[in-house]
Design a protein around this motif. Structure first.
Motif, short mmCIF file in Angstrom:
data_model
loop_
_atom_site.label_atom_id
_atom_site.label_comp_id
_atom_site.label_asym_id
_atom_site.label_seq_id
_atom_site.Cartn_x
_atom_site.Cartn_y
_atom_site.Cartn_z
N MET A 1 16.19 28.18 -18.03
CA MET A 1 15.85 27.10 -17.11
C MET A 1 14.34 27.18 -16.87
O MET A 1 13.71 28.17 -17.19
N ARG A 2 13.78 26.15 -16.30
CA ARG A 2 12.34 26.16 -16.03
C ARG A 2 11.93 27.34 -15.15
O ARG A 2 10.87 27.91 -15.34
N SER A 3 12.78 27.69 -14.21
CA SER A 3 12.42 28.74 -13.25
C SER A 3 13.12 30.06 -13.50
O SER A 3 13.15 30.92 -12.64
N GLY A 4 13.71 30.23 -14.66
CA GLY A 4 14.42 31.48 -14.94
C GLY A 4 15.56 31.22 -15.91
O GLY A 4 15.42 30.40 -16.82
N GLN A 5 16.68 31.88 -15.70
CA GLN A 5 17.83 31.65 -16.56
C GLN A 5 19.12 31.71 -15.76
O GLN A 5 19.23 32.41 -14.77
N ASP A 6 20.09 30.94 -16.23
CA ASP A 6 21.44 31.01 -15.71
C ASP A 6 22.25 31.86 -16.69
O ASP A 6 22.01 31.81 -17.90
N VAL A 7 23.19 32.64 -16.16
CA VAL A 7 24.02 33.50 -16.99
C VAL A 7 25.47 33.30 -16.59
O VAL A 7 25.81 33.37 -15.40
N LEU A 8 26.32 33.05 -17.58
CA LEU A 8 27.76 32.96 -17.37
C LEU A 8 28.42 33.97 -18.29
O LEU A 8 28.19 33.97 -19.50
N ALA A 9 29.22 34.86 -17.72
CA ALA A 9 29.97 35.85 -18.48
C ALA A 9 31.45 35.65 -18.17
O ALA A 9 31.85 35.63 -17.00
N VAL A 10 32.24 35.48 -19.22
CA VAL A 10 33.68 35.26 -19.08
C VAL A 10 34.39 36.30 -19.94
O VAL A 10 34.01 36.54 -21.08
N TYR A 11 35.42 36.92 -19.37
CA TYR A 11 36.07 38.04 -20.03
C TYR A 11 37.55 37.76 -20.30
O TYR A 11 38.16 36.92 -19.65
N ALA A 12 38.11 38.52 -21.26
CA ALA A 12 39.50 38.34 -21.68
C ALA A 12 40.49 38.55 -20.53
O ALA A 12 41.58 37.98 -20.54
N ASP A 13 40.12 39.37 -19.55
CA ASP A 13 41.02 39.60 -18.42
C ASP A 13 40.93 38.49 -17.37
O ASP A 13 41.46 38.61 -16.28
N LEU B 1 36.55 40.38 -26.32
CA LEU B 1 36.80 40.84 -24.96
C LEU B 1 35.98 40.07 -23.94
O LEU B 1 36.26 40.13 -22.75
N GLY B 2 34.96 39.37 -24.39
CA GLY B 2 34.14 38.60 -23.45
C GLY B 2 33.08 37.81 -24.18
O GLY B 2 32.77 38.06 -25.35
N VAL B 3 32.55 36.84 -23.46
CA VAL B 3 31.47 36.01 -23.97
C VAL B 3 30.43 35.88 -22.86
O VAL B 3 30.78 35.61 -21.71
N VAL B 4 29.16 36.09 -23.20
CA VAL B 4 28.07 35.94 -22.24
C VAL B 4 27.14 34.85 -22.77
O VAL B 4 26.71 34.91 -23.92
#
Length: 145
Positions: free
Chosen positions: A97-109, A89-92
């Motif tokens: 990163m040096r200053s934190g984190q990047d987040v990508l969430a992609v869903y089936a819809d 149903l989704g992938v996260v």
């Protein structure tokens, strides 16, 4: 990364039920989540499970609502069928990163959320099909056969 507009708990479908209801848009999913909450308040686990199952099986509800409903079913001891547990149903993806984190969430819809470590972000609610990739009738993505 809890300080952005959406917490990681929300992206993974791990919000407490009261926050799901409070953040609901008033749509069909929100109505069913409320029905499940009322059943739980009256200690009717069977009725709550039926409501959560309805969310997982209803076409047109958001993938995030479906993921959230599966989380509640898991908490109540419900086990998905072997076919249900293979559905993606989704992938996260979290990238440090040096200053934190990047987040990508992609869903089936075909919705997506991207949050940069700087606090900037983009939410694609799929207002149109301009970013869709043709699946040529392949159907939902599943693991295995």
């Amino acid at each position: 990364m809890k300080e952005g507009p959406v917490s990681l708990q929300a992206l993974f479908g791990e919000l407490p039920l009261d926050l799901v209801i409070a953040g609901g848009d008033g749509g069909r999913g929100a109505v069913i989540f409320r029905r499940a909450a009322e059943a739980l308040a009256h200690h009717n686990l069977g009725k709550a499970c039926l409501a959560f199952e309805e969310i997982t099986a209803t076409n047109g509800l958001s993938s995030r609502d479906q993921i959230q409903a599966w989380g509640f079913l898991k908490q109540l001891g419900y086990l998905p069928t072997s076919q249900q547990e293979k559905q993606i149903l989704g992938v996260v993806v979290e990238v440090g990163m040096r200053s934190g984190q990047d987040v990508l969430a992609v869903y089936a819809d075909r919705t997506a959320h991207y949050y940069n470590f700087s606090g900037a972000g983009v939410v694609w609610g799929r207002p149109d099909s301009s970013l869709d990739i043709s699946t040529d009738g392949a159907g939902p993505l599943t693991l295995g056969t």
